[in-house]
Design a protein around this motif. Sequence first.
Motif, mmCIF file in Angstrom:
data_model
loop_
_atom_site.group_PDB
_atom_site.id
_atom_site.type_symbol
_atom_site.label_atom_id
_atom_site.label_comp_id
_atom_site.label_asym_id
_atom_site.label_seq_id
_atom_site.Cartn_x
_atom_site.Cartn_y
_atom_site.Cartn_z
ATOM 1 N N LEU A 1 0.772 -1.291 0.131
ATOM 2 C CA LEU A 1 -0.115 0.008 0.085
ATOM 3 C C LEU A 1 0.780 1.232 -0.028
ATOM 4 O O LEU A 1 1.948 1.372 0.585
ATOM 5 C CB LEU A 1 -0.781 -0.020 1.274
ATOM 6 N N GLU A 2 0.449 2.343 -0.681
ATOM 7 C CA GLU A 2 1.239 3.566 -0.667
ATOM 8 C C GLU A 2 0.689 4.481 0.552
ATOM 9 O O GLU A 2 1.506 5.164 1.194
ATOM 10 C CB GLU A 2 0.584 4.279 -1.959
ATOM 11 N N GLU A 3 -0.655 4.163 0.885
ATOM 12 C CA GLU A 3 -1.114 5.320 1.888
ATOM 13 C C GLU A 3 -2.172 4.072 2.638
ATOM 14 O O GLU A 3 -2.881 3.449 2.072
ATOM 15 C CB GLU A 3 -2.121 6.343 1.590
ATOM 16 N N TYR A 4 -2.288 4.208 4.098
ATOM 17 C CA TYR A 4 -3.161 3.257 4.841
ATOM 18 C C TYR A 4 -3.316 4.050 6.210
ATOM 19 O O TYR A 4 -2.536 4.737 6.507
ATOM 20 C CB TYR A 4 -2.590 2.156 4.868
ATOM 21 N N ARG A 5 -4.282 3.551 7.089
ATOM 22 C CA ARG A 5 -4.395 4.011 8.136
ATOM 23 C C ARG A 5 -4.013 2.862 9.126
ATOM 24 O O ARG A 5 -4.095 1.745 8.845
ATOM 25 C CB ARG A 5 -5.953 3.985 8.612
ATOM 26 N N ASP A 6 -3.229 3.276 10.174
ATOM 27 C CA ASP A 6 -2.287 2.224 11.133
ATOM 28 C C ASP A 6 -3.469 1.087 11.870
ATOM 29 O O ASP A 6 -3.221 0.000 11.923
ATOM 30 C CB ASP A 6 -1.705 2.847 12.110
ATOM 31 N N ARG B 1 -5.101 -3.782 12.815
ATOM 32 C CA ARG B 1 -3.991 -3.033 12.707
ATOM 33 C C ARG B 1 -2.930 -3.706 11.732
ATOM 34 O O ARG B 1 -2.856 -4.808 11.557
ATOM 35 C CB ARG B 1 -3.158 -2.724 14.118
ATOM 36 N N TRP B 2 -2.418 -2.782 10.927
ATOM 37 C CA TRP B 2 -1.562 -3.463 9.988
ATOM 38 C C TRP B 2 -0.163 -3.558 10.535
ATOM 39 O O TRP B 2 0.204 -2.920 11.581
ATOM 40 C CB TRP B 2 -1.295 -2.434 8.889
#
Length: 65
Positions: free
Chosen positions: A11-16, A36-37
């Motif tokens: 992913l380039e952008e994500y929420r933690d 959570r990633w």
Amino acid sequence: MITRHYFHLILEEYRDEFTVITGSRDEDNGWIYHFRWIDIESESNPTLGGHLGFGLTKLYKCLFG
């Protein structure tokens, strides 16, 4: 019976972290799941209870040999 799915994403952008509240007509209606990633590395395989880590171990072997 529980089916678990493991995914490998880039992913380039994500929420933690994020939360999902289930909506169904079954006993899991309204259950709250907090996710959570994590970054996976060949040395940092998280320990999961019972047989839940089986699919994750297979994923690590595919990614890191």
